[in-house]
Scaffold this motif. Sequence first.
Motif, PDB file in Angstrom:
ATOM      1  N   LYS A 192     -41.992  23.966 -24.439  1.00 35.19           N
ATOM      2  CA  LYS A 192     -41.486  22.871 -23.600  1.00 35.19           C
ATOM      3  C   LYS A 192     -40.475  22.018 -24.361  1.00 35.19           C
ATOM      4  O   LYS A 192     -39.402  21.723 -23.858  1.00 35.19           O
ATOM      5  CB  LYS A 192     -42.647  21.985 -23.112  1.00 35.19           C
TER       6      LYS A 192
ATOM      7  N   VAL B 135     -36.312  21.312 -23.887  1.00 31.84           N
ATOM      8  CA  VAL B 135     -35.619  20.021 -23.826  1.00 31.84           C
ATOM      9  C   VAL B 135     -34.530  19.963 -24.895  1.00 31.84           C
ATOM     10  O   VAL B 135     -33.404  19.525 -24.635  1.00 31.84           O
ATOM     11  CB  VAL B 135     -36.611  18.852 -24.017  1.00 31.84           C
TER      12      VAL B 135
ATOM     13  N   LEU C 164     -31.569  21.915 -23.782  1.00 33.40           N
ATOM     14  CA  LEU C 164     -30.811  21.245 -22.727  1.00 33.40           C
ATOM     15  C   LEU C 164     -30.054  20.040 -23.274  1.00 33.40           C
ATOM     16  O   LEU C 164     -28.953  19.732 -22.825  1.00 33.40           O
ATOM     17  CB  LEU C 164     -31.750  20.801 -21.594  1.00 33.40           C
ATOM     18  N   ALA C 165     -30.647  19.364 -24.276  1.00 32.50           N
ATOM     19  CA  ALA C 165     -30.020  18.158 -24.826  1.00 32.50           C
ATOM     20  C   ALA C 165     -28.954  18.490 -25.869  1.00 32.50           C
ATOM     21  O   ALA C 165     -28.231  17.607 -26.315  1.00 32.50           O
ATOM     22  CB  ALA C 165     -31.084  17.262 -25.443  1.00 32.50           C
TER      23      ALA C 165
ATOM     24  N   VAL D 274     -25.978  14.330 -19.532  1.00 35.59           N
ATOM     25  CA  VAL D 274     -27.337  14.835 -19.753  1.00 35.59           C
ATOM     26  C   VAL D 274     -27.978  13.974 -20.838  1.00 35.59           C
ATOM     27  O   VAL D 274     -27.597  14.058 -22.000  1.00 35.59           O
ATOM     28  CB  VAL D 274     -27.328  16.310 -20.214  1.00 35.59           C
TER      29      VAL D 274
ATOM     30  N   ARG E 102     -31.489  12.190 -22.739  1.00 42.06           N
ATOM     31  CA  ARG E 102     -32.900  12.464 -22.970  1.00 42.06           C
ATOM     32  C   ARG E 102     -33.629  11.242 -23.497  1.00 42.06           C
ATOM     33  O   ARG E 102     -33.034  10.367 -24.111  1.00 42.06           O
ATOM     34  CB  ARG E 102     -33.054  13.583 -23.988  1.00 42.06           C
TER      35      ARG E 102
ATOM     36  N   VAL F 278     -28.463  13.706 -15.335  1.00 43.39           N
ATOM     37  CA  VAL F 278     -29.720  14.398 -15.560  1.00 43.39           C
ATOM     38  C   VAL F 278     -30.523  13.619 -16.598  1.00 43.39           C
ATOM     39  O   VAL F 278     -29.993  13.249 -17.646  1.00 43.39           O
ATOM     40  CB  VAL F 278     -29.475  15.823 -16.105  1.00 43.39           C
TER      41      VAL F 278
ATOM     42  N   LEU G  80     -33.742  13.858 -19.063  1.00 42.91           N
ATOM     43  CA  LEU G  80     -34.740  14.733 -19.667  1.00 42.91           C
ATOM     44  C   LEU G  80     -35.788  13.834 -20.307  1.00 42.91           C
ATOM     45  O   LEU G  80     -35.510  13.166 -21.302  1.00 42.91           O
ATOM     46  CB  LEU G  80     -34.096  15.627 -20.737  1.00 42.91           C
TER      47      LEU G  80
ATOM     48  N   ASP H 141     -39.170  13.497 -22.207  1.00 41.70           N
ATOM     49  CA  ASP H 141     -40.132  14.269 -22.992  1.00 41.70           C
ATOM     50  C   ASP H 141     -41.399  13.435 -23.182  1.00 41.70           C
ATOM     51  O   ASP H 141     -41.445  12.542 -24.004  1.00 41.70           O
ATOM     52  CB  ASP H 141     -39.503  14.635 -24.341  1.00 41.70           C
TER      53      ASP H 141
ATOM     54  N   LEU I 161     -35.942  15.933 -15.288  1.00 46.31           N
ATOM     55  CA  LEU I 161     -36.819  16.959 -15.850  1.00 46.31           C
ATOM     56  C   LEU I 161     -37.894  16.234 -16.649  1.00 46.31           C
ATOM     57  O   LEU I 161     -37.577  15.463 -17.548  1.00 46.31           O
ATOM     58  CB  LEU I 161     -36.039  17.908 -16.758  1.00 46.31           C
TER      59      LEU I 161
END
Lengths: 334, 258
Positions: free
Chosen positions: B53, B57, B60-61, B91, B93, B178, B180, B182, B210
């Motif tokens: 997982k 992330v 994607l980051a 994007v 996070r 987006v 993200l 965590d 996400l």
Amino acid sequence: MIEVPLRTTRLLPHTLLGRIGLVVLAAAITVLPWLVPSYYAELVTSAMIAAMLALSMQLLVGATGLVSLGHGAFYGLAAYVVYLISPENVALPIWITLPVAMLVAGAAACVVGLFSLRTTGFFFLMVTLAFGQMIFFVFHDTKLGGGTDGAYLTKPLISAFGATLDLPRKQKYLGTYYVALVQLVAMYLGLAMLLQTLFGRALEGIRVNEHRMRAIGFDTFKIKLIAFTLAGALAGAAGHMWALHRGFVNPEIVGWHQSAEALLMILLGGLGSLHGPILGALALTGLGEVAQLLTERKLLVEGLVILAVVILLPRGLAGLGSRNTSNGAGDRHG
Amino acid sequence: MGDPAATTPANALVLCTEGLSKSFGGLQATRDVSLSLHRNELHAVIGPNGAGKSTLVNLLAGEFTPSAGRILLEGRDITSLNVWQRTRAGVARSFQRTNIFLPLTVHENVRLAAQARTGTLASLLSRAANSRTLFEITDLAIERVGLTQSRLRPSGELSHGEQRQLEIAMTLATDPKVLLLDEPLAGMGQEEGERISALLKSLARDHAVLLIEHDMDFVFKVADVMTVLVEGAVLASGTPQSVRESAAVQAAYLGGHA
């Protein structure tokens, strides 16, 4: 929208008293040469030049959290540039030598930064040391700047706008003294302004948490490279002044202990303030002078005093005036 | 920057991955993952420890470069962009372990994040204090996560839960498309969890979100879409209902939960 009082950057004096102190210090240095023998005035010139080097390094150490051992090399390189561009028996005006010395030092720092700033921490320390020593050996092992013996510069050294500064021989030292003072004050004010900009905030963010800075969208490499280049150019201004003051160059001024000594001044004066390096440079120069008078073990005395200051005053000499950190931060919300 | 809502449908595709894989030496942490994130959708990724997982992330980051596959943001290939470039592209996070600037106040933390997008040299040299829009963006992000009362407090003095909220506010201030997130609930109490749950739902209304989270009850409550990762690969994907009923998921992961 509620207005938010903006805190000044932590590197600048937070109290009116602190600011007045700095003005008083500058005023005292301004009148000093008229009160003391020329020997002491020249000593203060040396201290001011050391302060410029330490101040330029504070942009890396205190503001950005980058400890470089190659910083002194840009200082020494600039001093050599003054020698290399001065034709024999002719004094080049300062408005040519100063920009050229700063440009060469800045360009060298930019190249070194391009490589070294890809590393961090201990590796950054070692890579900058390696680059610094490479520059050192260029002057130490080649005939470019007179080899290990160094070389003398043509006098008179300070001239501007076609006219040399025409002082009686006994007062020549006053020229370099005030030119150094003006540059030191200009460098301090310039850096103080820079630290108040968003660029200064970004440097502080990088010092605290570079990873997070990247995650919120800052190109931290570029920002560090700009700071490293600028610090190199400012070290160049200091090295340029050293050449004008002393009238000779030798490989010793390019060596890594220039960086180490500047670091000591920062540590002595205080990591957490912009004026700390200036206090540190003045104090270390004074300490060296006193230690030399009292004993033959000058370095031993210096070492012990620095050790004592670091242990007793964790915020350096600059921390003497303010009582504690939380106090300084609390005042400004009222 | 424009208002995406004006030109795109409410649930437009924002980000998708195609065959994303990542291996570290012999370990394959992400295997052929294709998923898509839509606006107005809270997409939760669940999976046992070591399911990949966090690697997902990080891919994607932009923290990791994928070994294979592509990442598309609104149709544009962003696979080769690094961390800060992706943040600027939209994007953003938040971190599993709180990652804020402790010496700074709440407001200063968020403002720093808001400033990043004006990262040209000229704007970097303007005075840090005086930008009205900057203050507005900052205050909006702080208000959204519910920290307005604490905006002048040093972030080091905040409670753990408030620091998690600040973490999200900083992410919001970068103007992301987006988000993200965590494990935004990590280490939070029941009451704080409720507050974050409401916040996540509100964030999903104008972002593609996400979410990576361990707390199953929470995930089934808030998620619109779920993806189950096992050993780096997608085991199942769909609505919480379909995931709950999937035999493969029950066998591999949920066990007696459903």
